[in-house]
Design an enzyme around this catalytic site. Sequence first.
Site, PDB file in Angstrom:
ATOM      1  CB  SER A   1      64.662 -24.085  -2.989  1.00 29.37           C
ATOM      2  OG  SER A   1      64.161 -24.499  -4.241  1.00 29.37           O
ATOM      3  CD  GLU A   2      58.992 -22.693  -4.700  1.00 26.47           C
ATOM      4  OE1 GLU A   2      59.977 -22.018  -4.323  1.00 26.47           O
ATOM      5  OE2 GLU A   2      58.337 -22.436  -5.718  1.00 26.47           O
ATOM      6  CG  ASN A   3      62.879 -28.078  -4.134  1.00 27.86           C
ATOM      7  OD1 ASN A   3      63.207 -26.922  -3.860  1.00 27.86           O
ATOM      8  ND2 ASN A   3      63.723 -28.946  -4.636  1.00 27.86           N
TER       9      ASN A   3
END
Lengths: 217, 217, 234, 234
Positions: free
Chosen positions: A45-47
């Site tokens: 997840s890019e966060n």
Amino acid sequence: MLDKKGIAQRIAQELQDGWYVNLGIGIPTLVANYVPEGLSVEFQSENGILGMGPFPYEGEEDADMINAGKQTVTLLPGASIFDSATSFAMIRGGHIQLTVLGAMEVADNGDIANWKIPGKMVKGMGGAMDLVASAENIIVAMMHTNKRGQSKLLRQCSLPLTGVKCVKRVVTNLAVMDITPQGFKLIERAPGVSVDEIKSATEGRLVIEGDIPEMQL
Amino acid sequence: MLDKKGIAQRIAQELQDGWYVNLGIGIPTLVANYVPEGLSVEFQSENGILGMGPFPYEGEEDADMINAGKQTVTLLPGASIFDSATSFAMIRGGHIQLTVLGAMEVADNGDIANWKIPGKMVKGMGGAMDLVASAENIIVAMMHTNKRGQSKLLRQCSLPLTGVKCVKRVVTNLAVMDITPQGFKLIERAPGVSVDEIKSATEGRLVIEGDIPEMQL
Amino acid sequence: MNKLVKNAAEAIEGIQDGMTLMLGGFGLCGIPENCIAALAEQGISGLTCISNNAGVDDFGLGLLLQKRQIRKMISSYVGENAEFERQMLSGELEVDLVPQGSLAARCYMAGAGVPAFFTPAGYGTEVAEGKEVRYFNGKPHILETALEADFAIVKAWKGDRFGNLVYKGSARNFNPAMAMAGKITIAEVEEIVEPGELDPNFIHTPGVFVQRIFEGTNYEKRIEQRTVRQKTQS
Amino acid sequence: MNKLVKNAAEAIEGIQDGMTLMLGGFGLCGIPENCIAALAEQGISGLTCISNNAGVDDFGLGLLLQKRQIRKMISSYVGENAEFERQMLSGELEVDLVPQGSLAARCYMAGAGVPAFFTPAGYGTEVAEGKEVRYFNGKPHILETALEADFAIVKAWKGDRFGNLVYKGSARNFNPAMAMAGKITIAEVEEIVEPGELDPNFIHTPGVFVQRIFEGTNYEKRIEQRTVRQKTQS
């Protein structure tokens, strides 16, 4: 014809053991529900998460543990947390084997538009531009036509681009197609969908060679 | 005239409360021994330490805890460890308030040479080029002349440069000098050293204005 | 080495109308709630805010938007805020949309003293307009520049008076890169601990990047999308 | 997700004559002792080694230099190795000296997909020869490029079969940036632990960067400069 779950299910067949995978918001997120038995894949997840697990049990939600869609999630054993700069270092550096994302339009040269409708919807590109510019292996998950029945598979995108010549494969409710120098190459038909139906729903160049098999889900 | 310890002691007077300081190998390392009472400064080691403490007690050396000079060290409360990329992000990003390093030659425009004698000594620049190119506040600690009695404070460096126009202040066994557009500006004399002695030991342009006070150690 | 300040009001001293701020967080996760509230209270305006998102209408940066304190936003995704969209479409609010990875990198690079770097993200799109293009290994890249800020405001889980910070879970997000980038960096934390309590091996943001730190109060930590599963099937 | 291999011999499979390797460590601290020994044993030669230092005469990369397995070194400081200096001055060994911060950044950037970046380090020196110069904020910078490697070999303290790594003390140094940069990254660790044992919040190198991992044996961890103080005065 497939529904959204069917599209996700078909894309899940692309997964390979040991892959790190980034799933966009919407249909792509559903892919996580159909990982074939015995395959070990890790979702990024890019966060800032690798090794995302399912949603938490009710009452166990943690405001400090969300995915890129701002949904509460959990971690699996072997997970790791990192900051946004590191997360996109992973993405930009080509360490993610598969990126699945939605699109408003895809052109037959692999261009993709999914972030802006001028004067109307301006939510921003989020991480999509980094993802499409960096990943080797980009699959688009979307409906073949929009709500007005117009093809989303075009000769050329009409909306502002997210990335150029980057999409590798498109999976829609009607078909699986690869991007080739000649245009969309038809690989598979959705169950019960004819080649002619796909043809008429596709505005971009469509390459049809030999018999086109039906998807096996 | 100062010895090496005296040079370090004089440089320690430059420290200000709350500063982060990088000390090079040699004389600069000794500065840590003369931090004025009541000042809180943190020493950075470019291999990845903030908050370096004294050498460990005998028997407590840890091979996994060394400084940039490869010496075994300890950590003080409030210390942190990081990797080399982060360490030089700190340095390059200007987060270190003072850098003290040695030199073979300093020119009166602030050029410094301290990493290479062509055909002879080629140890490499280590972190020196990053430090001198990045820091706002660079003090050179060195002897005024070399073993053959030749000045190390020159009109122009003869050795390959480490950095250009970067040195702010030079502290030697004879004097404290600032780099100005007019050359080395004499600020203080070492105890018992005359202005004439400094003049004759300095090849570069030397600016002498008014009375030059003697250092107070 | 004592960077402790009393509270958010003291922490934001010196922030003036027209300044550029970086604010950590992703959505409403890991945002500096106390400092945002203090900025709203003091009514500092004409701000340029660099933040991945713009909050929601009644929380996060939405609070500053409501009061028209923000002149310009530099963000990657602003989809959750109707007031934001209204101000943007009407032209009241200037908006610079930046790919999320470029945004994170531009903060990191500012902190790391790298004024410009090449990235493939955005090549061939609106984002590349006016930017230098160069090919590396046959692939086009655009030159992006570091983003600097007068103040960076970050939120961490624990911290000490040296400014050392530790984040929890995905509340880390943009906070570490932004902490590096502020001319002055303010950290608000849920708990101030004694120096030495945080293991030096596991500090996410070394104190050198932080100039002011305080223990925040009354964290709401609002969840935007509460997604759960049932315990019925195990 | 199982990246475990048996030992160093298995880990270095595929490393061939003439390849480019990155090797973590600073001096003799945090070096991949097991893999270096395996490379020496197998006699793979013509190597380009990217490593901050070159070991000492009889340890670390010095072992490969002794056996003339290294064709070229890319390092920042090589002062501790007489055999190295001899080979360099005689021209047997090609040496590219790189400022330490640029070396670390060039590894990090390779891993992060940034092919080139501007840094002030080395401007006006030999290091800048042939490199593009550009001014930012009135200050000259040079363009440096990312360094890539066929294999990166790093040493960590603990790791799991997902490839997650944790380092101890200053043995971290170049290892995390190099772990990001290898086309194939090999990690040797002092202890393999079960997935989940390492706290996800405090993993230094996420497993995605690591392709092979094994538990090393017989770490010597030699100290170059044993500096101590006496306990007599407290």
